[in-house]
Design an enzyme around this catalytic site. Structure first.
Site, PDB file in Angstrom:
ATOM      1  CE  LYS A 174      50.428 -81.627  -6.318  1.00 28.04           C
ATOM      2  NZ  LYS A 174      49.467 -82.072  -5.841  1.00 28.04           N
ATOM      3  N   GLY A 184      48.606 -88.212  -7.603  1.00 23.23           N
ATOM      4  CA  GLY A 184      49.372 -88.392  -8.850  1.00 23.23           C
ATOM      5  C   GLY A 184      49.444 -90.094  -8.998  1.00 23.23           C
TER       6      GLY A 184
HETATM    7  P1  AMP Z   1      45.800 -80.738  -7.088  1.00 21.51           P
HETATM    8  O1  AMP Z   1      46.791 -80.964  -5.948  1.00 21.51           O
HETATM    9  O2  AMP Z   1      46.548 -80.895  -8.352  1.00 21.51           O
HETATM   10  O3  AMP Z   1      44.531 -81.582  -6.776  1.00 21.51           O
HETATM   11  O4  AMP Z   1      45.417 -79.035  -6.717  1.00 21.51           O
HETATM   12  C1  AMP Z   1      44.797 -78.544  -5.612  1.00 21.51           C
HETATM   13  C2  AMP Z   1      44.890 -76.953  -5.833  1.00 21.51           C
HETATM   14  O5  AMP Z   1      44.242 -76.569  -6.964  1.00 21.51           O
HETATM   15  C3  AMP Z   1      44.094 -76.558  -4.575  1.00 21.51           C
HETATM   16  O6  AMP Z   1      45.094 -75.647  -3.711  1.00 21.51           O
HETATM   17  C4  AMP Z   1      42.933 -75.393  -5.433  1.00 21.51           C
HETATM   18  O7  AMP Z   1      43.312 -74.213  -4.835  1.00 21.51           O
HETATM   19  C5  AMP Z   1      43.873 -75.319  -6.773  1.00 21.51           C
HETATM   20  N1  AMP Z   1      42.942 -74.968  -7.568  1.00 21.51           N
HETATM   21  C6  AMP Z   1      41.748 -75.482  -8.069  1.00 21.51           C
HETATM   22  N2  AMP Z   1      41.123 -74.888  -8.947  1.00 21.51           N
HETATM   23  C7  AMP Z   1      41.852 -73.863  -9.346  1.00 21.51           C
HETATM   24  C8  AMP Z   1      41.721 -72.635 -10.323  1.00 21.51           C
HETATM   25  N3  AMP Z   1      40.696 -72.618 -11.079  1.00 21.51           N
HETATM   26  N4  AMP Z   1      42.814 -71.553 -10.302  1.00 21.51           N
HETATM   27  C9  AMP Z   1      43.917 -71.824  -9.379  1.00 21.51           C
HETATM   28  N5  AMP Z   1      44.098 -72.935  -8.560  1.00 21.51           N
HETATM   29  C10 AMP Z   1      43.029 -73.951  -8.685  1.00 21.51           C
END
Ligand code: AMP
Length: 381
Positions: free
Chosen positions: A192, A362
């Site tokens: 995110k 968040g």
């Molecule tokens: P969040 O909810 O922002 O903590 O995002 C979690 C998600 O970030 C997980 O589903 C991961 O697969 C994804 N993620 C982490 N690193 C990467 C990356 N380098 N490229 C794409 N997705 C990512």
């Protein structure tokens, strides 16, 4: 501010906004932590003989478009099992009215299917308010969002109050940040990017160093190198450069890349300065793991949100696993928050080694930034 514990709920229709936004894989819940943490609130409402309506969102579906992938039905099934013996129903159509008895629970389908939910639409807020006598806000993980079911409903309902989970999260976080010891290391990753990027400058103010992974790191890297097809936000390059000037930010020097994005993709280790246009960064590399681990070992307080890579794919799990394990093994006071971060903690069985796990991601970051959340002001906290 009114607390759920102190209110008479006997025979009252209560609309409880929870955050039951759990990760799902092929319709199966992969981490039930958020639901488990919400169950005491539901049990309290049952004890108080309320007519219970439970609302939550799940993921980010398109509004007005049913998509099974975002249905709360698996969550309902989980609750049914956990609350065995309780009369519990699932409702897809509920905006025109809900017929419910005392000690019965109605779980509503994903509120984000309703047009206007994320825009805090007044008519929708009014419809939610019409369903109940009392609104109970207990969705800490969504408490930073001004939406119809988390915020707007308060303006139309007769009585609103705070639930026990939301209250205990903010009380605990306040206490922690009052007393946290330096060095404070923040570990931030995930996908995110735009939501989290906006919070980085305030986080940097309270942090001695920040270790960055995931899509957030790619955005920083893109300010200096090509990142190929990696997940990143082009619009944040300028801010990224500015934040980097604080010298508190540590970025990956190597990474695991792939030319495809799938569970069977194979990984190639590459220096960050060497990413080809058809490649995408899906994890941090070994040298980065070593650098980050050293910083983690020196920290007295660790704030962690977001995985270092696509931990759902076995070949891109190592960075997240190693960093999660160093956080868990460190002597520092560790605070972790967020849906996917909790999923990582569950996956590697580290629950008992993290000092405090917040259900919010968040919301947790925004609360650290502002020391309050919009709904708390509304509930006069
Ligand atoms: P969040 O909810 O922002 O903590 O995002 C979690 C998600 O970030 C997980 O589903 C991961 O697969 C994804 N993620 C982490 N690193 C990467 C990356 N380098 N490229 C794409 N997705 C990512």
């Amino acid at each position: 501010m009114l607390h759920m514990q102190d209110i008479d709920l006997n025979n009252k229709r209560v609309f409880i906004r929870l955050d039951l936004n759990v990760p799902l894989h092929n319709g199966k819940i992969t981490s039930s932590e958020r639901i488990d943490r919400a169950i005491p609130t539901i049990k309290l409402a049952l004890k108080k003989n309320a007519k219970i309506i439970i609302a939550s969102h799940l993921g980010r579906p398109k509004e007005n478009q049913y998509d099974k992938k975002f249905s709360l039905f698996p969550v309902f099934k989980y609750l049914q099992k956990k609350l065995y013996g309780i009369n519990i129903i699932f409702l897809q159509d509920y905006l025109q009215g809900v017929s419910i008895e005392s000690n019965q629970i109605a779980v509503l389908e994903n509120v984000r299917f309703n047009p206007g939910e994320t825009k805090n639409n007044e008519q929708l807020s009014q419809k939610y308010a019409n369903l109940c006598d009392i609104f109970i806000m207990d969705a800490f993980a969504t408490a930073h969002r001004v939406e119809s079911s988390t915020y707007g409903i308060c303006s139309f309902v007769k009585k609103s109050c705070i639930g026990p989970l939301l209250y205990s999260e903010i009380k605990t976080l306040k206490r922690i940040f009052h007393k946290s010891q330096h060095p404070i290391t923040t570990v931030i990753g995930g996908a995110k990017v735009s939501t989290k990027f906006k919070l980085l400058s305030s986080l940097l103010k309270i942090t001695d160093n920040m270790l960055v992974g995931g899509g957030i790191a790619n955005t920083f890297i893109s300010a200096f190198h090509s990142v190929g097809r990696s997940l990143h936000e082009k619009n944040f390059k300028k801010i990224a450069k500015k934040l980097y000037e604080t010298k508190k930010i540590f970025l990956p020097i190597d990474s695991l890349v792939s030319t495809s994005y799938s569970i069977t993709s194979t990984a190639q280790e590459k220096l960050i300065s060497n990413i080809m246009p058809n490649e995408e960064i899906l994890d941090i590399g070994n040298k980065t793991i070593q650098n980050y681990t050293k910083k983690i070992q020196k920290a007295k307080t660790i704030i962690w949100n977001g995985p270092m890579g696509v931990f759902e794919f076995p070949n891109f799990r190592k960075g997240t696993r190693e960093i999660a394990q160093s956080i868990a093994n460190s002597a520092a006071f560790s605070i972790a928050g967020g849906g996917d971060t909790i999923a990582v903690i569950d996956l590697f069985n580290l629950k008992n080694k993290i000092s405090y796990i917040s259900t919010g991601g968040g919301a947790f970051l925004e609360f650290i930034e502002n020391k309050t959340l919009p709904i708390l002001k509304k509930l006069k906290y």
